[in-house]
Structure formats: structure tokens, C-alpha cells
Design a protein around this motif. Structure first.
Motif, PDB file in Angstrom:
ATOM      1  N   SER B  45       0.806  -1.234   0.000  1.00 47.97           N
ATOM      2  CA  SER B  45       0.000   0.000   0.000  1.00 47.97           C
ATOM      3  C   SER B  45       0.828   1.268   0.000  1.00 47.97           C
ATOM      4  O   SER B  45       0.290   2.357  -0.162  1.00 47.97           O
ATOM      5  N   LYS B  46       2.114   1.109   0.227  1.00 48.87           N
ATOM      6  CA  LYS B  46       2.947   2.316   0.373  1.00 48.87           C
ATOM      7  C   LYS B  46       2.775   3.275  -0.797  1.00 48.87           C
ATOM      8  O   LYS B  46       2.761   4.493  -0.623  1.00 48.87           O
ATOM      9  N   GLY B  47       2.632   2.705  -1.960  1.00 47.02           N
ATOM     10  CA  GLY B  47       2.451   3.532  -3.157  1.00 47.02           C
ATOM     11  C   GLY B  47       1.215   4.413  -3.036  1.00 47.02           C
ATOM     12  O   GLY B  47       1.252   5.619  -3.333  1.00 47.02           O
ATOM     13  N   SER B  48       0.116   3.810  -2.572  1.00 42.84           N
ATOM     14  CA  SER B  48      -1.115   4.597  -2.408  1.00 42.84           C
ATOM     15  C   SER B  48      -0.933   5.677  -1.355  1.00 42.84           C
ATOM     16  O   SER B  48      -1.444   6.784  -1.500  1.00 42.84           O
ATOM     17  N   TYR B  49      -0.209   5.320  -0.275  1.00 42.93           N
ATOM     18  CA  TYR B  49       0.004   6.302   0.795  1.00 42.93           C
ATOM     19  C   TYR B  49       0.698   7.543   0.211  1.00 42.93           C
ATOM     20  O   TYR B  49       0.289   8.685   0.426  1.00 42.93           O
ATOM     21  N   LEU B  50       1.792   7.268  -0.518  1.00 43.97           N
ATOM     22  CA  LEU B  50       2.584   8.375  -1.039  1.00 43.97           C
ATOM     23  C   LEU B  50       1.779   9.196  -2.033  1.00 43.97           C
ATOM     24  O   LEU B  50       1.861  10.428  -2.061  1.00 43.97           O
ATOM     25  N   HIS B  51       0.994   8.500  -2.838  1.00 43.46           N
ATOM     26  CA  HIS B  51       0.149   9.193  -3.814  1.00 43.46           C
ATOM     27  C   HIS B  51      -0.853  10.096  -3.113  1.00 43.46           C
ATOM     28  O   HIS B  51      -1.105  11.228  -3.527  1.00 43.46           O
ATOM     29  N   HIS B  75      -3.381   7.077  11.614  1.00 46.01           N
ATOM     30  CA  HIS B  75      -2.671   6.096  12.426  1.00 46.01           C
ATOM     31  C   HIS B  75      -1.649   5.277  11.667  1.00 46.01           C
ATOM     32  O   HIS B  75      -0.560   5.038  12.152  1.00 46.01           O
ATOM     33  N   HIS B  76      -1.994   4.820  10.481  1.00 43.67           N
ATOM     34  CA  HIS B  76      -1.111   3.873   9.812  1.00 43.67           C
ATOM     35  C   HIS B  76      -0.149   4.470   8.807  1.00 43.67           C
ATOM     36  O   HIS B  76       0.706   3.772   8.285  1.00 43.67           O
ATOM     37  N   PHE B  77      -0.276   5.774   8.543  1.00 38.23           N
ATOM     38  CA  PHE B  77       0.731   6.403   7.703  1.00 38.23           C
ATOM     39  C   PHE B  77       2.014   6.642   8.507  1.00 38.23           C
ATOM     40  O   PHE B  77       2.952   7.273   8.019  1.00 38.23           O
ATOM     41  N   GLN B  82       8.459  10.315   7.948  1.00 37.05           N
ATOM     42  CA  GLN B  82       7.646  11.459   8.381  1.00 37.05           C
ATOM     43  C   GLN B  82       8.208  12.800   7.915  1.00 37.05           C
ATOM     44  O   GLN B  82       8.751  13.587   8.681  1.00 37.05           O
ATOM     45  N   THR B  83       7.997  13.048   6.616  1.00 39.25           N
ATOM     46  CA  THR B  83       8.405  14.345   6.068  1.00 39.25           C
ATOM     47  C   THR B  83       7.389  15.395   6.512  1.00 39.25           C
ATOM     48  O   THR B  83       6.337  15.062   7.054  1.00 39.25           O
ATOM     49  N   GLU B  84       7.687  16.647   6.254  1.00 38.32           N
ATOM     50  CA  GLU B  84       6.766  17.726   6.625  1.00 38.32           C
ATOM     51  C   GLU B  84       5.413  17.503   5.964  1.00 38.32           C
ATOM     52  O   GLU B  84       4.365  17.682   6.578  1.00 38.32           O
ATOM     53  N   ALA B  85       5.459  17.113   4.691  1.00 35.39           N
ATOM     54  CA  ALA B  85       4.215  16.875   3.946  1.00 35.39           C
ATOM     55  C   ALA B  85       3.399  15.756   4.586  1.00 35.39           C
ATOM     56  O   ALA B  85       2.184  15.873   4.767  1.00 35.39           O
TER      57      ALA B  85
END
Lengths: 457, 237, 200
Positions: B45-51, B75-77, B82-85
Motif C-alpha cells: 500500500s505504500k504507493g497509495s500512501y505516497l500518492h 494512524h497507519h501512515f 515522516q516528512t513535513e508533507a
């Protein structure tokens, strides 16, 4: 379909019985709620209990040594068992030393875990479970379905039939009072003729070497005080540092378990009776392994109250036997994958992650978060419940790609417009066996929004 | 919701506009990644998170009419760097009900919905986002954002349920991994609402409602489902 | 000769703990939570009765015998570890089986806990016959209202650490079980009833 789901399907075939099982356990949850309402400082107690347990785990080796020292000073004999086999061998050796052939045992989930009864019976020792619920299932040759209410899955008619066969009660008698009375007489005789008594341990007190056993029936005490040799089997995580800590735990335990303000008996055993022997067996059996897992070690805080089972909508509708573990339900689902990931890795998926278990846990174990985390491990290990890793990877990329995502969604919706979910021929799918699919609208939100913004321009 | 329940999203959009918000819908958005992650495939899912973060980082608030998605982001991100964005997006992603009460701080709505309504308290929103006090936490003051908003709606009567916050049984992949229990749980929820006279079941999560509706439709039970956004949006300015 | 050099389990367990345990987590200072209820005796009685016990308050210890013979009129075997009670057996032997057949056991409670109706007693109050309160068909416990505290925190504070007593127990009612279809049955393996006599 995963084993738990298969068993749950069978369980649910009898809907009336499922409703009865569900209602019985929901009732216990409601009793717990009422008991909690009488203690305004309840959330503080949970926090203290959690902290005391975490502290103990962080110094478990020191506390075990203090405990052993104090216990030995009291006159108890302390044994250490690395695993179930060693625990069972130690119990047998004590029995053999005293040429004992008959042992009464009060409730101990640890001894269930170690399959002690089977082992001793194999060595021609008669073991009698003295807790009424445990005795019932022992006679039926079944494992307990709940850690506090072992026979919750049985109806009184079934117990009546069993007692008629085994205890010669009247045929067709189902009155719980009458049946309990029969068991009382039956067990009294056992208490007087047993040569050794074994109990579990609710709490071990590091500073005093005491063993604390909480019961309602008085069976543990009847067993222990009538035999010269007493054995107490204790999981190493049951230790607490100070006697005064018992205040916190005794206030939480029974209220969480059954809704009583306290168990009828809270017995503190410190030394053997004159001319008697007191044995304490400290058991690891995977606990030190769990201790080494940062995400899951806090599951060792568990005080075996069963509140998580009572509140779990899945447990209530599938019963403890569907988990095929000694400890079922939510807590069982985070304790057992660490022991055998292949066999028990399916259990974290037998949950909707609703979080009710976490809210009722008296020691604040984050059960639903640990269920989620076990799922990641199960997937990583390539086990079937975790889904096909390659497929998932492809799905993952797809979900991150706007064009793929939108195309997939549009296809799905258009297909559904062609084949609405009410079509019976679609009922072969898992979803549509008992549910209809959503109605497919003409346009998606995206299409609607695009029109809006276009009109606005 | 985009494909199968656009009316809930449309209601959310219109409601926010009416309340004076500057609302945009990033058309390139996909999914918060919750379904795959809950199925055990956080890594995929990481791809979706970043998107998600890319799509939404430039906004002051990210509002979703879905407690479970919002819970997942907040919670799960945490598994992302943990960038500023990322931090901003996690902090600013809110459930619709949170946004209305905590940010816009509305105390009234001229909405009208003269019906007997059953409130289903979706688990992620309730126990995850604390949109209300779960029944397990007996000594905490009883509060519920959804309840508060529904009480602003004229003519609406909330029915009193036997089990105020038992799970509906959807649980994402649970609904197909454990179909028998999933359906049984849904049936029991529907029976609770229906036997108390509810004409309609509402919730803050479409997934719960979709699951319940599937059972309602199959069993021809005369009760409807509706997302809370649609109830709150029943007025024109 | 086979010489199996196997580290004893104690050492393996302790070593594994040392490797796997988390960093030190502070031990909290637990306050002595007290009950907000002012009339502790009243709460104590209420909780006891709710749990199936009978409670009888008296003004003077001389009334104890009277209360007991009123509740247990038949002349059955009674064993008492309280002084001054006639017509009753005292502790004559430490053989626990001897006490099978005791109809009523009368003992003194040292501390009563209002929040849960529990009474603390040690083997010293049992004449060292630990089985006594369990083996009797009925149990009578005498407690002074002065010794009723609000919560378990207060009780454990008073108890402190054990000195000579090798056994102690909190008893909060007659033995019971709900193992058969959640139907409450009073009188499981232990005493069938608990009568608590509260003296001033």
C-alpha cells in the motif's frame, strides 16, 4: 476458506443456538459494564495495571529471582520449566516421588496449554478437574471453549444427560442447582481421596513469594488443603512486584471477567502446611520468546480475565472451539501466532478490527493493533491468509495509479449495471451468497464533479 | 464511494460548499490504502500512501466522509518517512463530522429529515477516531459527534438500540474471509434497528452501509441506508 | 559415560529474559484509592447481600451465640475458632479430613472491604486448619465495624507484608458457580452460605 471460518460456518448453521451463545456472552459483557460503572477510577486502575505489568516484564529476570528466593525461604520448592514437556515431567516426578496416583486440579489454562491431563493419564495417573465447568468438559473429553466459563457452549440439557450417564443423576434432570449438588458430592469424595492437588496461579508476588489463586467455587482450596502435597503451576508472566499491587489487580480481575466486584475466594498461599510440601513450577513455554517481540510483548500483561472474548462479536458467534487454540478469542489470536505462525496465522484475520477488545482489556493490551500487525507478518511469510504476495503487489501499484484505479472502478461499475447483484447466478461468489451487490449508479462522483467544474467555467 | 455511492460524496461536497468552504476534489486521487493494509499488505500500500500525500499536501484540510479512511491516514501512515508533507497530511485529514464540529464549529443546520433513524456507530470512527464514547468506556462522559449533528436536523428521531456500538461485520476482507459471521453480524445489526422502528440506518462510513444494504436487499427488509452526509445536506441555501 | 551438559532451565530462562526484555519501564506509585461512600458499613452490607450472603448486625459480642443458634437452630456440628462459644467444638486436631461433616464453622474476620464485601482471615484465625472455611457446609464470619475499610488498597495497606501466617484468604460470600448455562447456583464446592455478624 480458512479453518476458523469453516468452523464458524458450521457453528452458524444452528442460528438459534448461535443467538443463544451470543446472548449469554453479551450478558456477561453487560455485567462487566455495570461493575465498571461502580468504580469511577476504573481507567486509572487500568493504566496502573498496565504500567505495573510492563515494569515487571522489563525486570522479569530480577523479579523471578526475588520471587524464588522468598518462596524458598518460606519453605516452598521452586522448579523452572523451559517448556510444556519439562513442566509435565516435573509434575509427574513429584507425583512419583510421593507414589501418588490421584491428583485434583483446579482451573489452570497453563496446564491446558501443556496438555498435562493427557500426559498424566498416559502415565496412569487419575486427574480430576475440580472446577465444575472444567469437570464437565473433562467428562465430555472436550477442551474448554472459554478461559473463565469453560462450558459456556453447553446447554443444561446436555449437561443433565452427561451427569445422568456419569454421576447417575435423574434422567432428564436439568435444574442447575440439582446438577451442581450432584457434582458437589462427587467432587467432595475426590478431594478426600486425592494425594496431590495442583492449582494455577493468578498472581505471583515477587516480594513475598506468595501464590494468589482466585476462585468462586472454593475448589482450589478444597483440593490444596486436604492433600499433603500442593503444586502451583505458574506462567512466568504472572508475577507482580508488590503485595500491595494486588489491590489494583483484584479490583480489575473479577469485574472484567464476570462482573462480580471480586471472586468469592482470593487465596494467598505462602508456605506448605506442617508435614506438607508446596511446589511452585515457573513455566516459560514460549513466553520469553514473546517477550523479545517489541510489537507483541505487551500481550504478556494478560491476566486471563476473558473480557475480550465476551465483547468480541466474532467470538460470540463462533465459539471458543472454532479457534483451535488453548486460549481462544482476541487475546488468543495475538498470543498463538508467535508459537506456530503456520497453524495460528489465520486467527488475526478472524476479526473486523473493531477495537472493542482493546477497550475492555483491564491491562490495556492494544489487541486490535497487534492483530493488524500480525497480519503484516503473516503476509510477509507468504501464508495463504495474507493473500498472494505478487497479486497484492500488483494491486498495490494499481491503487497508487490514478489511471488504473479509475479504469478499474469504471469497469466494475459498468459490469454491475449489466449484471446487477440481485442475479441469483452470481450467488456463487462469497459476497453474493447471502448479500446483494450495491446498485451501480449511472455516473461516478468523478464524472459528476467533472461536469460541475466544466459548467462552472 | 466514487463509483458506487457518489450521492454520499456529492452530499459532502455540496454541504461543505454551503457552509462556506473552498472545496476542491483532486481528480487524480485513488485510495488511502486501507483495504490492502488491513489484509496484511501494508508494504504493497505504500504507493497509495505516497500518492495520497502528493494529492493532498497543498490543502488546509482534507475531509473525508469516511471514518475508516481517516483513521488509516492518521494512524497507519506512521510507516512512511515522516516528512513535513506527511506530517501535515496526517494531522489535517479529518472525518466530515470532526471537520463540521471541531473546525467549522457549527451548532446548527437547517437540515430537515422527518424520519426515524438508527445511528450505526462505525468502529474505526468510534473507537479509532473517538468520534464518540464507546460503550466499553463506561465512566467516560457520553458524547457522539454523529449524534450531535443528527440532533440538529429537524424532524429526525433517533431510535434507541439494544447494542449501540456493536460492529456491523464488514471489516474489509473479513466480509469475504469469514462470510458466515460477517453476514450474521450484519443481520443482527439490522434486526436491532428494524425492531426499534428505524426506517433508515445511517453511519459515517459507507462500507458499513454497503454491507448492511447488501443483506437488506437480499432479505427484502423494508429499511434503507443513507450516509450521514446526505441527511445533513437536506437543505438549500 | 554420557555426560549431558545441559544448562539448567532456570539459567536458560533467565538468560533469555535478559536478552529479550524491554528497557526499564517505571513502576508506578499507586495511590490508596478510597471509596467516596461515607457509610462504609452500609456499603459492605449492601454488597454482601447482593452477592448472596446474610448479614446480621449486633450491639454486643455477647449476642453472637444467640444469633448463631437463631440462624442454625438444629443441634448440628459446629466448629468455632472464636473464644467464648459454648456447645461448639474448638480446634482439636490439625488433620483436615477430621472436619468433614462440620455443619457450621464460625471464624473471625480481621478486615472487611466495603467495595466488594470481602473479609480477610489467616490460618491463625483458623486454628491453623486452612480447610475449615471451605469444608464446612455453612460459614459464619464475625467482623467488627471498626475494621471495615473502603477499598482493597486500604485493606492491603493495613495487611502489609505477611509475618508468620502461611495462608490467608479474602472471602466475599458463599461459594458459587454459574458454569451451567450461566445460572447462578449458590453453594458450589465450598460453604453453601455465608452469615456475616457485624459487631460495633
Amino acid at each position: 476458506m480458512m479453518p476458523h471460518a469453516q468452523k464458524a460456518a458450521i457453528f452458524n448453521k444452528d442460528e438459534a443456538r448461535t443467538d443463544w451463545h451470543d446472548a449469554s456472552l453479551w450478558m456477561v459483557r453487560k455485567k462487566r459494564d455495570f461493575a465498571v460503572s461502580e468504580i469511577p477510577e476504573w481507567e486509572f486502575l487500568r493504566e496502573f495495571a498496565s504500567d505495573i505489568k510492563m515494569h515487571t516484564l522489563s525486570k522479569l529476570d530480577d523479579y523471578l529471582e526475588s520471587f524464588e528466593k522468598a518462596a524458598i525461604q518460606n519453605g516452598a520448592i521452586v522448579h523452572w520449566a523451559a517448556d510444556a514437556k519439562e513442566h509435565n515431567d516435573i509434575v509427574l516426578s513429584i507425583l512419583n516421588k510421593h507414589q501418588a496416583k490421584k491428583m485434583v486440579k483446579s482451573k489452570s489454562m497453563l496446564t491446558e496449554e501443556c496438555h498435562l491431563n493427557e500426559f498424566l493419564e498416559h502415565h496412569n495417573i487419575e486427574v480430576i478437574d475440580s472446577d465444575l465447568g472444567e469437570r464437565i468438559i473433562q467428562m465430555l473429553n472436550e477442551p474448554p471453549s472459554h478461559i473463565v466459563l469453560p462450558a459456556i457452549h453447553l446447554k443444561k440439557e446436555e449437561i443433565g444427560e452427561l451427569f445422568h450417564r456419569e454421576l447417575h443423576t435423574e434422567k432428564g434432570a436439568t435444574d442447575p442447582q440439582y446438577l451442581t449438588e450432584a457434582a458437589r458430592h462427587h467432587l467432595r469424595e475426590k478431594f478426600h481421596t486425592a494425594q496431590v492437588a495442583l492449582t494455577g496461579v493468578n498472581f505471583g508476588i515477587a516480594e513475598t513469594g506468595e501464590i494468589v489463586v482466585c476462585t468462586n467455587e472454593g475448589n482450589a482450596d478444597m483440593g490444596v488443603h486436604l492433600t499433603p502435597v500442593q503444586i502451583h503451576s505458574m506462567g512466568i508472566e504472572k508475577l507482580i512486584p508488590r503485595r500491595s499491587d494486588l489491590a489494583v489487580f483484584t479490583r480489575l480481575l473479577a469485574r472484567s471477567a464476570t462482573g462480580q466486584p471480586v471472586t468469592v475466594f482470593t487465596s494467598h498461599h505462602r508456605n506448605p502446611k506442617p508435614a506438607g510440601e508446596m511446589h511452585i513450577i515457573l513455566v516459560d513455554n514460549g513466553r520469553t520468546e514473546q517477550l523479545g517481540k517489541p510489537d507483541f510483548r505487551s500481550s504478556l500483561k494478560c491476566i486471563r480475565c476473558g473480557a475480550c472474548m465476551n465483547t468480541c462479536p466474532i467470538y460470540r458467534r463462533s465459539g471458543g472451539h472454532s479457534y483451535e487454540t488453548t486460549i481462544p478469542g482476541p487475546i488468543g489470536s495475538i498470543l498463538t501466532p508467535g508459537i506456530d505462525l503456520k497453524k495460528h496465522g489465520q486467527l488475526p484475520f478472524a476479526s473486523t478490527l473493531c477495537g472493542s477488545c482493546t477497550d475492555v482489556c483491564p491491562v490495556k493490551i492494544d489487541i486490535h493493533t497487534q492483530l493488524y500487525k500480525w497480519r503484516q507478518i503473516v503476509s510477509e511469510a507468504g501464508l495463504p491468509e495474507g493473500g498472494n504476495k505478487t497479486m497484492m503487489s500488483i494491486m498495490g501499484s494499481g491503487l497508487a495509479s490514478p489511471s488504473f484505479f479509475h479504469r478499474l472502478g469504471n469497469i466494475g461499475r459498468k459490469l454491475l449495471r449489466l449484471f446487477p447483484g440481485k442475479e441469483r447466478f452470481l450467488s456463487f461468489t462469497v459476497w453474493t451468497k447471502d448479500r446483494d451487490l450495491p446498485k451501480a449508479p449511472v455516473e461516478s462522483f468523478r464524472e459528476w464533479y467533472a461536469k460541475q467544474t466544466k459548467d462552472a467555467q | 464511494m466514487d463509483q458506487f455511492y457518489p450521492q454520499a460524496a456529492i452530499a459532502t461536497y455540496k454541504l461543505l460548499l454551503k457552509l462556506g468552504c473552498d472545496v476542491a476534489y483532486p481528480e487524480g486521487q485513488t485510495c488511502c490504502g486501507q483495504p490492502l493494509a488491513n489484509a496484511g499488505n501494508e508494504a504493497a500500500s505504500k504507493g497509495s500512501y505516497l500518492h495520497f500525500v502528493t494529492m493532498f499536501e497543498k490543502y488546509d484540510y482534507i475531509v473525508a466522509p469516511s471514518g475508516s479512511c481517516v483513521y488509516h491516514v492518521r494512524h497507519h501512515f506512521d510507516t512512511l518517512e515522516q516528512t513535513e508533507a506527511v506530517k501535515k497530511v496526517r494531522a489535517k485529514t479529518l472525518d466530515l463530522t470532526e471537520f463540521l464540529l471541531d473546525v467549522l464549529q457549527i451548532s446548527s443546520l437547517p437540515a430537515k429529515y422527518p424520519h426515524k433513524v438508527g445511528l450505526h456507530q462505525s468502529c474505526h470512527g468510534l473507537r479509532g477516531l473517538h468520534l464518540g464514547t464507546s460503550s466499553e468506556l463506561v465512566n467516560k462522559p457520553v458524547a457522539s459527534k454523529l449524534h450531535e449533528l443528527l440532533s440538529m436536523v429537524e424532524g429526525l428521531t433517533l431510535v434507541e438500540l439494544d447494542r449501540k456500538d456493536e460492529c456491523c461485520g464488514f471489516g474489509g476482507t473479513f466480509s469475504v474471509k469469514e462470510p458466515d459471521i460477517s453476514v450474521k453480524m450484519g443481520k443482527d445489526r439490522i434486526r436491532d434497528h428494524f425492531s426499534k422502528g428505524a426506517e433508515v440506518i445511517t453511519a459515517g462510513d459507507m462500507s458499513c452501509l454497503m454491507h448492511l444494504e447488501g443483506i437488506i436487499s437480499r432479505q427484502n427488509i423494508p429499511i434503507k441506508v443513507i450516509h450521514i452526509a446526505e441527511i445533513l445536506n437536506t437543505y438549500e441555501i | 559415560m554420557q555426560n549431558k551438559l545441559r544448562m539448567p532451565s532456570k539459567e536458560t530462562i533467565l538468560a533469555k529474559i535478559k536478552t529479550n526484555r524491554p528497557n526499564l519501564w517505571p513502576l508506578p506509585d499507586v495511590p490508596i484509592f478510597e471509596t467516596s461512600v461515607t457509610d462504609k458499613k452500609k456499603l459492605f452490607i449492601q454488597i454482601l447481600e447482593r452477592g448472596g450472603s446474610k448479614v446480621h448486625c449486633i450491639d454486643d459480642s455477647s449476642q453472637i451465640h444467640q444469633v448463631i443458634t437463631t440462624h442454625f437452630p438444629e443441634n448440628n456440628r459446629m466448629v468455632s475458632t472464636l473464644p467464648l462459644l459454648e456447645g461448639m467444638e474448638g480446634i482439636t486436631t490439625l488433620h483436615p479430613d477430621f472436619y468433614e461433616g462440620t455443619e457450621v464453622a464460625i471464624i473471625e474476620g480481621l478486615i472487611g472491604v466495603a467495595e466488594n464485601g470481602a473479609l480477610w482471615v489467616t490460618e491463625n484465625e483458623l486454628g491453623k486448619v486452612r480447610v475449615l472455611p471451605f469444608i464446612a457446609q455453612h460459614l459464619v464470619m464475625v467482623i467488627s465495624a471498626k475494621n471495615i475499610v473502603g477499598t482493597m488498597h486500604e485493606a492491603y495497606k493495613i495487611l502489609g507484608l505477611p509475618t508468620t501466617e502461611g495462608f490467608g484468604v479474602f472471602i466475599a460470600g458463599p461459594s458459587k458457580t454459574a458454569d451451567i448455562e450461566q445460572s447462578l447456583v449458590i453453594g458450589a464446592q465450598g460453604a453453601r452460605s455465608l452469615l456475616v455478624i457485624v459487631t460495633p
